[in-house]
Enzyme design. Sequence first.
Site, PDB file in Angstrom:
ATOM      1  CD  GLU A  53      -2.812  -1.263  -0.028  1.00 18.36           C
ATOM      2  OE1 GLU A  53      -2.921  -0.271  -0.780  1.00 18.36           O
ATOM      3  OE2 GLU A  53      -3.380  -2.337  -0.257  1.00 18.36           O
ATOM      4  CG  HIS A  99      -2.546  -3.430  -8.308  1.00 20.81           C
ATOM      5  ND1 HIS A  99      -3.866  -3.023  -8.284  1.00 20.81           N
ATOM      6  CD2 HIS A  99      -2.175  -3.585  -7.002  1.00 20.81           C
ATOM      7  CE1 HIS A  99      -4.274  -2.928  -7.031  1.00 20.81           C
ATOM      8  NE2 HIS A  99      -3.270  -3.254  -6.233  1.00 20.81           N
TER       9      HIS A  99
END
Length: 328
Positions: free
Chosen positions: A239, A248
């Site tokens: 995160e 991602h």
Amino acid sequence: MKKLSMLLCMVALLLTSCTRNEKQADATAVQPKVTEDEPQGRRCAAMDVLNEQLKADPALAGRMAAIENLTARVQKDKSLLRLQADGSILIPVVVNVLYRTTAQNVSAAQIQSQIDVLNADYNALNSDYSSVPALFSPVKASVGVHFVLKSVVRQSTTKTSWSTNDAMKKSAQGGINPTTPDSVLNIWVVGAMSGGVIGYAQFPGGASATDGVVIAYNCFGNTGAAASPFNLGRTATHEVGHWLNLRHIWGDATCGTDYVDDTPFHNAANYGCPSYPHYSTCSGTPVEQTMNYMDYTDDACMYMFTAGQKTRMLATFVSGGGRTLFAQ
């Protein structure tokens, strides 16, 4: 390899494709039901939250486009990083604990363990860094940023579940307001989150009032209430990567781009601990970098960033990059 020319189309695509692509990526694996006490399938809601923020704030797309343009310049001319690349950036952290049960009121030891994991993972001091396969060894990297715990804020709550609407960041909604988010990384540690989410972050360019990272208490740190398979503190590593503008690794689309040149194309998210080598069916059938922190694999099976990801993160500390005050 990802092409930098794709950067300029990112913002235009976000509103129309991110939700579809997140679902497409998630559909590649059967997701077990996630309970409050037993996290099982990694589920990061950073892109879902970004989608909602883009809808709510018309100016956000422009701010993010400016950050992406700057990042593209830095990727082409790393001399723009100057002091950012010397490993001297110190990130103060405030941990905001919202607890309903004793277990959710994570201990000081659990909190410090998470700070220690962040320092290890972002400086290539993690013991599993040596496990990076030879294929990826030429691009593995130490980011060179450091984290220090500034303070802990605790507050009891009656909430049994939190959504991704940022309520935990707002005292008016039963949460805790962030502490000077322009120069402090705020992490909210909460109980169960709806939809099986175990964490999410706000990307650079978002509103200061909601800036930071949210993590489920049993996916935080590597001791205390931390539960397998997310008990090694890598949810925060993942995160914080988003908070420093990493996407991602599969680009939230089938064979999508994460805007980094030295990460291979992935079909979609990977879960659990894939056997190496795990081949993609994307063009060229590259070996997927399943051990990258920005995949969805279990904590024990992610242990590296790349040099390209390092450059992208350090670009956030350049003037106009969204995290400039942390480099002062």
